[in-house]
Design a protein around this motif. Structure first.
Motif, PDB file in Angstrom:
ATOM      1  N   LEU A 198       0.843  -1.190   0.000  1.00 25.05           N
ATOM      2  CA  LEU A 198       0.000   0.000   0.000  1.00 25.05           C
ATOM      3  C   LEU A 198       0.877   1.237   0.000  1.00 25.05           C
ATOM      4  O   LEU A 198       1.960   1.251   0.590  1.00 25.05           O
ATOM      5  CB  LEU A 198      -0.891   0.021   1.246  1.00 25.05           C
TER       6      LEU A 198
ATOM      7  N   TRP B 130      -6.635   2.858   5.138  1.00 21.48           N
ATOM      8  CA  TRP B 130      -6.936   1.530   5.664  1.00 21.48           C
ATOM      9  C   TRP B 130      -6.937   1.540   7.190  1.00 21.48           C
ATOM     10  O   TRP B 130      -7.839   1.007   7.828  1.00 21.48           O
ATOM     11  CB  TRP B 130      -5.943   0.495   5.132  1.00 21.48           C
TER      12      TRP B 130
ATOM     13  N   GLU C 104      -2.753   5.191   1.103  1.00 13.08           N
ATOM     14  CA  GLU C 104      -3.656   4.032   1.147  1.00 13.08           C
ATOM     15  C   GLU C 104      -3.597   3.362   2.516  1.00 13.08           C
ATOM     16  O   GLU C 104      -4.633   2.976   3.069  1.00 13.08           O
ATOM     17  CB  GLU C 104      -3.276   3.013   0.072  1.00 13.08           C
ATOM     18  N   ARG C 105      -2.400   3.237   3.075  1.00 13.82           N
ATOM     19  CA  ARG C 105      -2.236   2.627   4.390  1.00 13.82           C
ATOM     20  C   ARG C 105      -2.954   3.463   5.453  1.00 13.82           C
ATOM     21  O   ARG C 105      -3.587   2.920   6.355  1.00 13.82           O
ATOM     22  CB  ARG C 105      -0.755   2.479   4.727  1.00 13.82           C
TER      23      ARG C 105
END
Length: 157
Positions: free
Chosen positions: A12, A20, A16-17
């Protein structure tokens, strides 16, 4: 089995991380609040899921039920034993093969389910729906519909 970097796919990105992690934190927090409130009223979210799954059918096999609620057969089997003891579910004899166990919700189970669904729905309204715009809530449903459809195609659900 150890998975090498090449086999595991792409990492990721940092953004994105972060999304998440925000999703996981919010999701687990929401489930913790729901579970805490439901437990204080004598029912777990897992029990509610099982009773909801049973309300739509005359009877269901343990394996089929476990697949529908995304739990292991042994976990659902233990839940069912407890729910039978409480009078919410009853075992149904079908044929002569005792290996295939079937269960169905009782009238008492339907009453308990109705009461607990109202509590859960109030929580969802306060903790989710009222915190989002109607468009955001619709998008949430759309997003999880896509995720669920993908998992279903992969045989996960």
């Amino acid at each position: 089995m150890v998975v090498s970097h090449d086999e595991s796919g792409r990492e990721l990105t940092s953004s994105e991380r972060e999304v998440w992690r925000t999703f996981v934190s919010g999701g687990w927090g929401l489930l913790a609040e729901i579970n805490s409130t439901m437990s204080a009223r004598g029912m777990s979210q897992a029990d509610l899921r099982v009773l909801e799954a049973l309300q739509d059918s005359c009877e269901r096999g343990i394996s089929e039920l476990a697949a529908q609620v995304h739990m292991t057969v042994s976990t659902v089997s233990r839940q069912i034993s407890r729910l039978v003891d409480e009078g919410s579910v009853e075992r149904v004899q079908r044929g002569t093969d005792g290996r295939h166990r079937f269960v169905r919700i009782t009238d008492r189970g339907r009453e308990i389910l109705t009461e607990h669904v109202l509590v859960r729905d109030d929580l969802i309204r306060r903790l989710v729906i009222e915190q989002l715009t109607p468009d955001e809530f619709a998008m949430l449903g759309h997003v999880f519909g896509k995720i669920g459809a993908n998992l279903s195609r992969r045989g996960v659900v």
